[in-house]
Design an enzyme around this catalytic site. Structure first.
Site, PDB file in Angstrom:
ATOM      1  N   ASP A   1       0.814  -1.213   0.000  1.00 56.46           N
ATOM      2  CA  ASP A   1       0.000   0.000   0.000  1.00 56.46           C
ATOM      3  C   ASP A   1       0.847   1.262   0.000  1.00 56.46           C
ATOM      4  O   ASP A   1       0.358   2.338   0.362  1.00 56.46           O
ATOM      5  CB  ASP A   1      -0.911   0.012   1.234  1.00 56.46           C
ATOM      6  CG  ASP A   1      -1.757  -1.249   1.328  1.00 56.46           C
ATOM      7  OD1 ASP A   1      -2.322  -1.650   0.301  1.00 56.46           O
ATOM      8  OD2 ASP A   1      -1.835  -1.832   2.421  1.00 56.46           O
ATOM      9  N   GLY A   2       2.085   1.160  -0.360  1.00 54.80           N
ATOM     10  CA  GLY A   2       2.981   2.313  -0.370  1.00 54.80           C
ATOM     11  C   GLY A   2       4.386   1.877  -0.023  1.00 54.80           C
ATOM     12  O   GLY A   2       4.621   0.723   0.360  1.00 54.80           O
TER      13      GLY A   2
ATOM     14  N   SER B   1       2.417   6.918   0.787  1.00 54.52           N
ATOM     15  CA  SER B   1       1.508   6.076   1.563  1.00 54.52           C
ATOM     16  C   SER B   1       0.122   6.195   0.950  1.00 54.52           C
ATOM     17  O   SER B   1      -0.478   7.273   0.957  1.00 54.52           O
ATOM     18  CB  SER B   1       1.481   6.511   3.033  1.00 54.52           C
ATOM     19  OG  SER B   1       0.547   5.748   3.762  1.00 54.52           O
ATOM     20  N   ARG B   2      -0.374   5.098   0.396  1.00 54.93           N
ATOM     21  CA  ARG B   2      -1.655   5.145  -0.306  1.00 54.93           C
ATOM     22  C   ARG B   2      -2.846   4.990   0.624  1.00 54.93           C
ATOM     23  O   ARG B   2      -3.985   5.147   0.198  1.00 54.93           O
ATOM     24  CB  ARG B   2      -1.693   4.051  -1.377  1.00 54.93           C
ATOM     25  CG  ARG B   2      -0.555   4.134  -2.380  1.00 54.93           C
ATOM     26  CD  ARG B   2      -0.702   3.111  -3.489  1.00 54.93           C
ATOM     27  NE  ARG B   2       0.471   3.128  -4.347  1.00 54.93           N
ATOM     28  CZ  ARG B   2       1.496   2.294  -4.236  1.00 54.93           C
ATOM     29  NH1 ARG B   2       1.470   1.376  -3.279  1.00 54.93           N
ATOM     30  NH2 ARG B   2       2.522   2.364  -5.042  1.00 54.93           N
ATOM     31  N   VAL B   3      -2.607   4.629   1.883  1.00 53.02           N
ATOM     32  CA  VAL B   3      -3.698   4.386   2.825  1.00 53.02           C
ATOM     33  C   VAL B   3      -3.555   5.221   4.081  1.00 53.02           C
ATOM     34  O   VAL B   3      -4.511   5.774   4.608  1.00 53.02           O
ATOM     35  CB  VAL B   3      -3.763   2.882   3.205  1.00 53.02           C
ATOM     36  CG1 VAL B   3      -4.839   2.645   4.250  1.00 53.02           C
ATOM     37  CG2 VAL B   3      -4.017   2.029   1.980  1.00 53.02           C
TER      38      VAL B   3
END
Length: 512
Positions: free
Chosen positions: A343-344, A368-370
């Protein structure tokens, strides 16, 4: 008068009748195979026609193995013990089981191998359950959105690349860029939380693992940490199953509504171990000689992380896998695989290491995608312009190298950017509480560190941290309750920053 004692009848006829009339034992059928070949960590077994994939086999010498290849007339078996103990012609039997590892609370504070067996000389681990190392990833309906932050205690990460509980955040970089130190500091920052930590060392040297254990013990986190070691001197099969075993141990705690942090250090060695086993089993090589299913072995591993619903236990599993690059090549096979699965990523740059910037997190590549959705409101209100400030500074810094005349505004931005970048430096084994991180960031963004030499800037930061710790307890509590920094809080921090800079050269307080 003596009693009449009847003697048992032991005549041959009576004994024969007893034997003929005794119930017969139930017949049992067991398959017995034979070792046809032995390699470095693998064995070829013949004669077990009914064996299943991933089944655990028992060699007569005491070594166990996992069926990895099913081919007509032969089995490719990964050994979980020393291959020199296995000999050609040795008998092999089926166990009708899959490989399992010990799980439970008694593993906390211990150093174990991939099977959950103790490696620290403190005696056996008793009264433990065993769970299969392979498990199906939780279904979508058993997951929920990531909404709680995982505080790492590292300014640059918590501010600009936040991680949420249940996230899979990759730590990536070349050798000697501080990947393991970043992971260990994250473990140490959980001292005042309820997070349980599992550190899984794959293919690491024994002295490196010992340093990590020493740091965790010195930081007071050993009692809530499981250290799993699958060193490069052990069987490649143990290195292959180690990360799956670590996730199995984590799933035991997450099913009890607990939050678990798993460090996989590192998956580069895991991929190489699997490539070694696959080539010895004569599987067709693909890109960079890795087998075709190398993506799948990491995908099915990392899919077991997440934030789970109450029906699925209510806990979370946060995974920080580590992967090593060579010459900053982020487009290599294994790094690109893991970047697409996670997720990153937190990218540690050798260029920043050469500039003495630790931790060497490159915000231009890290993402950081979340975690942004789980980031606390206080960090969100302070660190919103951090990336923009640093990216503009780095662009101007490159331009200024040509010796071009700069106007006052440009010089001011260069001074501010250099101060902000220096403020993001942080020593190893020194995770910071959120209120201290925010105080340093506010002071840097307000220009209170502008124009200071490095030694003076570190001294001012130290003084500021001590002052914040002693006077802003109410602000720290509001931050923990997920409140944003108000104007009054900012003004108090700025005032403490002015006092810290004004006292430069005097008594700056006790080091934190």
């Amino acid at each position: 008068m003596c009693a009449d004692v009847t003697q048992p009848d032991h005549t041959p006829e009576t004994v024969l009748n007893m034997l003929l009339n005794a119930p017969s034992p139930a017949p049992s059928i067991s398959e017995i195979g034979t070792v046809a070949e032995v390699g470095d960590g693998i064995a070829i077994v013949i004669g077990l026609e009914q064996a299943l994939s991933d089944e655990l086999l028992q060699f007569i010498s005491g070594v166990q193995g996992i069926v990895l290849d099913l081919e007509p007339g032969r089995l490719g078996v990964v050994l979980l013990g020393p291959p020199d103990r296995v000999t050609i012609g040795e008998s092999v039997t089926r166990t009708h089981k899959v490989v399992s590892t010990n799980v439970g609370t008694r593993l906390l504070g211990r150093v174990v191998d991939a099977l959950g067996q103790p490696q620290d000389g403190k005696g056996a681990i008793r009264d433990q359950d065993t769970h299969p190392v392979e498990a199906e990833a939780p279904k979508i309906l058993d997951r929920q959105a990531i909404s709680r932050p995982l505080a790492t205690g590292i300014k640059v990460i918590d501010a600009a690349v936040p991680v949420g509980l249940g996230q899979r955040q990759l730590i990536i970089g070349d050798r000697q860029t501080g990947k393991t130190s970043l992971a260990v500091d994250t473990i140490l920052n959980q001292k005042n939380t309820d997070v349980i930590c599992i550190y899984c060392a794959i293919g690491q040297r024994g002295d490196a693992v010992a340093k990590v254990i020493g740091a965790i013990r010195e930081g007071g986190m050993m009692e809530r940490t499981i250290v799993m070691s699958a060193g490069d001197e052990e069987a490649a099969g143990l290195a292959y199953i180690a990360p799956y075993a670590a996730l199995t141990m984590a799933e035991f705690f997450s099913a009890q509504s607990k939050d678990v942090l798993v460090i996989l250090d590192d998956l580069t060695h895991h991929a190489r171990s699997y490539r070694e086993l696959s080539l010895l089993l004569r599987r067709p090589p693909g890109r960079e000689a890795f087998p075709g299913d190398i993506f799948y072995i990491h995908a099915r591993l990392l899919e077991r992380a997440g934030q789970f619903t109450k029906a699925a236990g209510g806990g979370s599993i946060t995974v920080l896998p580590v992967v090593e690059t060579q010459a900053e090549n982020l487009s290599a096979y294994i790094p690109t695989n893991l970047i697409s699965i996670t997720d990153g990523q937190i990218y540690l740059s050798p260029r920043l290491v050469r500039k003495n910037q630790f931790p060497a997190v490159d915000l231009g590549v890290s993402v950081s995608r979340v975690g942004g959705k789980a980031q606390s409101r206080a960090f969100r209100s302070v660190a919103g312009n951090l990336r923009v400030t640093l990216s503009q500074f780095e662009e101007l810094e490159d331009f200024a190298r040509f010796g071009t005349r700069l106007d006052d505004a440009t010089r001011s931005r260069l001074t501010r950017g250099a101060a902000v970048r220096a403020a993001l430096r942080q020593a190893e084994r020194d995770p910071m509480p959120a209120v201290e991180q925010l105080a340093v960031l506010v002071a840097a963004m307000e220009g209170q560190f502008d124009g200071l030499e490095e030694a003076d800037l570190m001294s001012v930061m130290t003084t500021l941290r001590v002052s914040v710790r002693h006077t802003l307890g109410d602000v720290a509590k509001r931050i923990d309750d997920n409140a944003a920094l108000c104007d009054e809080d900012r003004a108090r921090i700025v005032e403490l920053g002015h006092a810290a800079r004004a006292g430069l050269g005097g008594d700056n307080g006790t080091n934190p």
